[in-house]
Design an enzyme around this catalytic site. Structure first.
Site, short mmCIF file in Angstrom:
data_model
loop_
_atom_site.label_atom_id
_atom_site.label_comp_id
_atom_site.label_asym_id
_atom_site.label_seq_id
_atom_site.Cartn_x
_atom_site.Cartn_y
_atom_site.Cartn_z
CG PHE A 225 -30.88 -93.71 66.30
CD1 PHE A 225 -32.16 -94.02 66.77
CD2 PHE A 225 -29.92 -94.72 66.24
CE1 PHE A 225 -32.46 -95.32 67.17
CE2 PHE A 225 -30.21 -96.01 66.64
CZ PHE A 225 -31.47 -96.32 67.11
CG ASP A 247 -34.68 -89.91 62.60
OD1 ASP A 247 -33.74 -89.51 63.30
OD2 ASP A 247 -35.87 -89.90 62.99
CB ALA A 274 -32.28 -97.07 63.72
CG ASP A 294 -26.75 -89.22 68.31
OD1 ASP A 294 -26.75 -89.38 69.55
OD2 ASP A 294 -26.82 -88.10 67.77
CB CYS A 334 -28.05 -88.11 74.58
SG CYS A 334 -29.63 -88.79 74.09
N1 SAH Z 1 -27.75 -87.80 65.31
C1 SAH Z 1 -28.52 -86.58 65.39
C2 SAH Z 1 -29.38 -86.49 66.64
C3 SAH Z 1 -30.25 -87.70 66.89
S1 SAH Z 1 -31.54 -87.46 68.02
C4 SAH Z 1 -27.56 -85.41 65.28
O1 SAH Z 1 -26.37 -85.61 65.37
O2 SAH Z 1 -28.04 -84.29 65.12
C5 SAH Z 1 -32.32 -89.00 67.94
C6 SAH Z 1 -33.10 -89.26 66.68
O3 SAH Z 1 -33.53 -90.61 66.74
C7 SAH Z 1 -34.36 -88.44 66.49
O4 SAH Z 1 -34.30 -87.77 65.25
C8 SAH Z 1 -35.51 -89.46 66.47
O5 SAH Z 1 -36.50 -89.17 65.50
C9 SAH Z 1 -34.80 -90.71 66.09
N2 SAH Z 1 -35.38 -91.97 66.55
C10 SAH Z 1 -35.99 -92.27 67.71
N3 SAH Z 1 -36.28 -93.57 67.78
C11 SAH Z 1 -35.84 -94.12 66.60
C12 SAH Z 1 -35.84 -95.44 66.08
N4 SAH Z 1 -36.33 -96.47 66.77
N5 SAH Z 1 -35.30 -95.64 64.87
C13 SAH Z 1 -34.77 -94.60 64.17
N6 SAH Z 1 -34.76 -93.35 64.62
C14 SAH Z 1 -35.28 -93.11 65.82
#
Ligand code: SAH
Length: 391
Positions: A225, A247, A274, A294, A334
């Site tokens: 993520f 992601d 993920a 995350d 979060c």
């Molecule tokens: N870690 C990042 C913020 C993550 S926000 C930082 O530190 O800046 C959450 C992210 O998860 C988003 O980019 C979103 O596109 C992604 N996301 C949402 N569902 C997901 C999934 N099932 N698998 C992978 N990524 C996912």
């Protein structure tokens, strides 16, 4: 000015500094306030609780601006913007850092006002009807104090519709430089303000991105993520032997690749769910020394807490299976609705299921430019749990 009488029993949190009065906490409204008007709020005995902004369209019927008799004037709003900015100086003085949250809504006593600085650009978002009429005052104060190249109004969050406002984005001042590059702890990052998530980047994780570095020298690091790659980039800078960022969003993966290139770093960026990626890695018997999780908020309401726990547990289980003894797991929630203790117990229960012992290295939260207001627990939303696998 109309007067809002709060039901008996609901005054305590307000006395303690909470800024919200829900519709179902109101006994009666004396007078006929228009939406966005200032109202006086009193308890069931008529004792003064504060001045606030009224909106009949919102579940949050009143948002308090003061908890005493201080008059709400344009000067008060200006003063709040200025003191929020002063408090951010410490963040902007960090080496190689030109971006941070400047105004964090209720926690800066500006309900529903979010403002981020991305290098030369200030992004302002107004999410409450009552504050909308102060847009000019807030924006002009920001321009005067920060002197940005551009002030961009990102008023496109759907929450605005619930407040009875339209959604739009526009340059209030200057022209948005594109592409826009910022610096976070010496790392260059491209920010997509028009199309990106949140106001453009996840500034709340800056301190945790940096904290990750100490575990990464020579390590195999997996950042799940990843969005723009905040964790992955810091891992690579710290000398990780290999870094993978995952992601589900193609735009995010493009950003990761761009950011890796900008900094001359090697990151293996994967566009995949993920949950699936973690499962596959476990099946293949892969190993990592550091895993970061995350995910987006699994729950936006208390009712979904159990499902959310299942989600957090599933990814924690997979991550732990990838980590040998000595491996480090950093996992995040979060969602305000996930209490810190529940989240911690959820992660610990994953270790118990696997018959693994773990040490809690640290319990962290959002960076200091997203301050927590006493009496307003909603302002503490990001939980950051750092564990070491013992066996
Ligand atoms: N870690 C990042 C913020 C993550 S926000 C930082 O530190 O800046 C959450 C992210 O998860 C988003 O980019 C979103 O596109 C992604 N996301 C949402 N569902 C997901 C999934 N099932 N698998 C992978 N990524 C996912």
């Amino acid at each position: 000015m109309a007067t809002v009488h709060v039901l008996n029993g609901r005054q305590k949190k307000l006395v303690h500094g909470h800024p919200w009065v829900y519709g179902n906490e109101i006994e009666r409204v004396e007078g006929t306030p228009a939406d966005g008007d200032l109202v006086e709020t009193v308890d069931f005995r008529g004792r003064f609780l504060g001045y606030g902004l009224y909106n009949s369209h919102s579940l949050l019927r009143v948002r308090l601006l003061t908890h005493d008799r201080t008059e709400v004037t344009e000067e008060l709003i200006r003063g709040r913007v200025r003191s929020a900015l002063r408090a951010r100086q410490v963040v902007l003085e960090r080496p190689g850092t030109d971006s941070c949250r400047l105004i964090y809504g209720e926690a800066d006593r500006l309900p529903g006002v979010i403002c981020d600085r991305f290098g030369p650009v200030v992004v302002l978002q107004i999410l409450t009807l009552g504050m909308e009429k102060y847009t000019g005052i807030i924006a002009d104060t920001l321009i005067e104090c920060v002197q940005p190249e551009c002030l961009y109004l990102a008023n496109d969050d759907r929450i605005r519709e619930k407040e009875g406002m339209d959604c739009y984005t526009r340059e209030y001042f200057g022209t948005l430089p594109e592409p826009l590059r910022i610096e976070e702890n010496g790392i260059h990052m491209q920010v997509d303000i028009r199309g990106g998530q949140k106001t453009g980047s996840f500034l709340d994780q800056k301190a945790n991105h940096l904290y990750l570095r100490q575990f990464c020298r020579g390590a195999r690091v997996l950042d799940c993520f990843s969005y723009a790659g905040g964790f992955a980039l810091n891992a690579a800078v710290a000398g990780a032997s290999e870094v993978t960022a995952v992601d589900i969003s193609e735009a995010a993966v493009d950003l990761i690749r761009t950011n890796a290139e900008l900094n001359g770093l090697r990151i293996n960026a994967v566009c995949q769910n993920a949950f699936d990626y973690l499962r596959e890695q476990v099946r293949q018997g892969a190993g990592y020394d550091v895993v970061v999780l995350d995910p987006p908020a699994f729950t936006k309401a208390h009712a979904n807490l159990e499902n959310a726990c299942r989600g957090y547990k599933e990814i924690a289980l997979s991550a732990m299976r990838l980590l040998p003894a000595g491996g480090v797991l950093a996992t995040h929630s979060c969602s305000y609705h996930m209490p810190e203790e529940t989240f911690l117990n959820t992660v610990f229960s994953a270790a118990q299921d696997l018959h693994r012992q773990v040490q809690l290295i640290d319990l962290r939260r959002q960076d200091v430019d997203h301050p927590v207001l006493a009496g307003y627990p909603e302002s503490h939303y990001l939980k950051s749990v750092w564990l070491r696998m013992l066996d």
